[in-house]
Design a protein around this motif. Structure first.
Motif: not given
Lengths: 283, 320
Positions: A128-137, A139-144, A173-174, A233-236
């Motif tokens: 669920v957290a990963i899905g939310t993190a991808q939704a943030k991306k 949405n152009g949302d840079d929060k974690l 972003n996770l 923010g470094k790809g991992k």
């Protein structure tokens, strides 16, 4: 949010521990051990690290989000949510009672502010957290997005499905944290189902892994979370292995699985509270 | 002997293609629509969406539990996720994930389940799930939809994109008559009376709606006038339409590509027994697994084709 000193934050930790013990004692059910061990993490996160808004919005756009996958730590989470302003501290007294928003395990059904998905059946939160993190991306949302899960929980296969996925998609972003206390209901994880080398496992799955060796020292916990943030923010995706002691803060509860899912009786509660100063006022 | 069918077709197509085309259209209409699929993009016909919106599509690999959790998370972030896989893996395999992260948490996730039922065919019983409607309808908050042909599946896919809340959308693999109109309006929870009748009501869902249309013509040749109602939405069930029809006909048949236990027939029986007890005969799979074969062979062997609906209608009539 104004940064508080370590001393001030420590007072919140002590109060959180009092809240947890009083909550599970009042209903003679619940899980005190792990939230006692995660008090420093909860407080460091909510009072120092998270850019969050207690004026709760489900989609959490523009703020950092936290998910609790090991939902049985609900007493600790409810305490830190109440103490950081999501709902009245008085409401903690309804924990696990009929018609309460504070269900035994966290739920969205009763619309308790701060909670975005139900948890308790283990192994689901990371997905669920990963899905939310991808939704943030998207949405152009840079929060974690932050997540806590248990070490015993890592025995669930879904966690490793999610681990593989997050690395594949570079969900950076996770910050996932494992409460690495080495205990689960039936005993030490080494005996129940040995996790072996967790650091190597997560690294092999393609995660950036850090270890917070003293998860019951506030300064270390904050430093660990700062380090974790610096690696986003470094790809991992980032994994924070947080070494804690189950039952920390009460001398007769620490370091054993005995208090995983057992509440203290009247006498034990009195003895435990005697070791934990009432710093912010009990609910 | 030729039949005077009230609905006819000129073309056959799989319902999964209706889903795939509807999904693409939903993606064009709403930028929040996203897709996930567990290594069955071709089978689910999700490839056109993926090609047009690569940034909004997520291949999850063979990991359905994770896919359901991801979808719940994306819904939290305001997306409208369509998570696709075979019906077997979309339900039984991930029941607890759907229960906790989607249904109980009331997330706007669309679970898109293909290859449901016996008509999956040659792959056999491991893949022919016949329990999915029951599992999904038992979940509070869940809307359960089982459209009958390409056009209705496409319309249903567009409708669920507009609907707020968790949905289970069931469709299938075989090439099937397209007998409903392309421009139909799909109303979730609203049964569609396709053929008027007075003697017996046939409540059908999914592929068996076509078999019910054929059965109606067969019955009419014998002077029996059946009413055919298309129950595309298993939950919420259109109880009003069911009761109104049975009040007129006095008996009914349920027809579905599913176990009798826990299926549409069970839901209809509950409705009738509470409000208007009347004879009801079930056409469905009777407590058994399927097997390999062609869709036509399997529907015949397991008693789900038009001939069996005719027999069931006569049994129901005899009990009036």
């Amino acid at each position: 949010m104004k940064k508080q000193s370590i001393e001030e934050l420590q007072k919140i930790c002590t109060q959180l521990r009092r809240d947890v013990l009083r909550m599970v004692h009042a209903v003679q059910s619940g899980h005190p051990g792990a939230p006692l061990g995660c008090a420093e993490f909860f407080v460091a996160l909510y009072f120092d690290q998270l850019h969050h808004n207690p004026d709760f919005q489900m989609d959490g756009k523009g703020e950092d989000l936290f998910f609790l996958s090991n939902g049985h730590l609900s007493a600790g989470w409810y305490s830190v949510l109440a103490r950081s302003g999501y709902f009245p501290v008085e409401e903690l007294k309804t924990f696990r009672k009929l018609n309460s928003r504070l269900q035994g395990h966290p739920a969205t059904h009763e619309h308790l502010p701060g909670i975005r998905v139900a948890s308790g059946s283990l192994g689901q939160g990371l997905s669920v957290a990963i899905g939310t993190a991808q939704a943030k991306k998207l949405n152009g949302d840079d929060k974690l997005v932050y997540l806590l899960m248990g070490d015993g929980e890592l025995q669930e296969g879904q966690v490793w499905e999610a681990a593989m996925y997050a690395a594949h998609y570079g969900v950076d972003n996770l910050i996932a944290t494992v409460d690495y206390n080495g205990q689960q209901i039936d005993g030490p994880t080494t005996k129940v189902m040995d996790l072996k080398n967790l650091k190597a496992k997560w690294e092999a799955f393609g995660w950036e892994v850090i270890e917070t060796k003293n998860g019951n020292d506030l300064k270390s916990v904050i430093e660990g979370l700062e380090l974790a943030k610096s690696l986003t923010g470094k790809g991992k995706p980032v994994m924070n292995l947080l070494y804690t002691e189950m039952g920390y803060g009460v001398d007769f509860m620490v370091g054993t699985h005995k208090w995983h899912g057992s509440p203290p009786n009247d006498e034990q509660l009195a003895k435990a509270l005697g070791q934990l100063e009432e710093t912010l006022g009990d609910y | 002997m030729s039949l005077d069918l009230k609905f006819t077709y000129t073309e056959k197509k799989d319902t999964r293609s209706g889903f795939g085309d509807g999904f693409l259209e939903a993606g064009r209409r709403n930028p929040n629509v996203v897709g996930l699929c567990a290594d069955l993009i071709g089978s689910l016909k999700m490839g056109d969406f993926q090609k047009e919106f690569p940034d909004r599509f997520f291949q999850t690999g063979i990991a359905e539990a994770n896919m359901i959790g991801l979808a719940a998370g994306m819904a939290i972030g305001g997306k409208i996720p369509f998570a696709g896989t075979f019906a077997n893996f979309a339900t039984g395999r991930v029941y607890d994930q759907i229960r906790q992260s989607v249904a109980y948490s009331d997330k706007n996730v669309k679970i898109c389940a293909s290859h449901a039922g016996l008509t999956l065919g040659e792959d056999g019983a491991t893949h022919q799930i016949l329990e999915d409607l029951g599992m999904m309808k038992m979940l509070p908050h869940m809307t359960v939809i089982n459209p009958c042909d390409y056009n209705q599946t496409k319309a249903a896919t567009l409708a669920i994109a507009e609907h707020e809340g968790p949905v289970y959308l069931r469709f299938g693999r075989p090439s099937w008559p397209i007998f409903t109109p392309a421009d139909q309006k799909f109303e979730i929870g609203k049964a569609w009376k396709m053929i008027d009748g007075k003697d017996v009501t046939i409540f059908a869902t999914g592929h068996l709606v076509w078999e019910a249309v054929v059965a109606e013509a067969m019955l009419r040749q014998e002077g029996i006038h059946a009413e055919v109602i298309n129950i595309h939405t298993i939950k919420p069930l259109d109880e009003e339409a069911i009761l109104e029809s049975v009040k007129k006909t006095g008996c009914a048949v349920s027809a579905e590509e599913h176990q009798i236990n826990g299926g549409l027939g069970d839901s209809i029986a509950q409705t009738l027994i509470r409000h208007n007890p009347a004879p009801l005969e079930y056409v469905g799979v009777n407590d058994s697994f399927g097997e390999s074969g062609t869709p036509t062979q399997l529907l015949e062997k397991y008693g789900l084709n038009a001939e069996n609906i005719v027999k069931a209608a006569k049994r129901a009539l005899a009990r009036k």
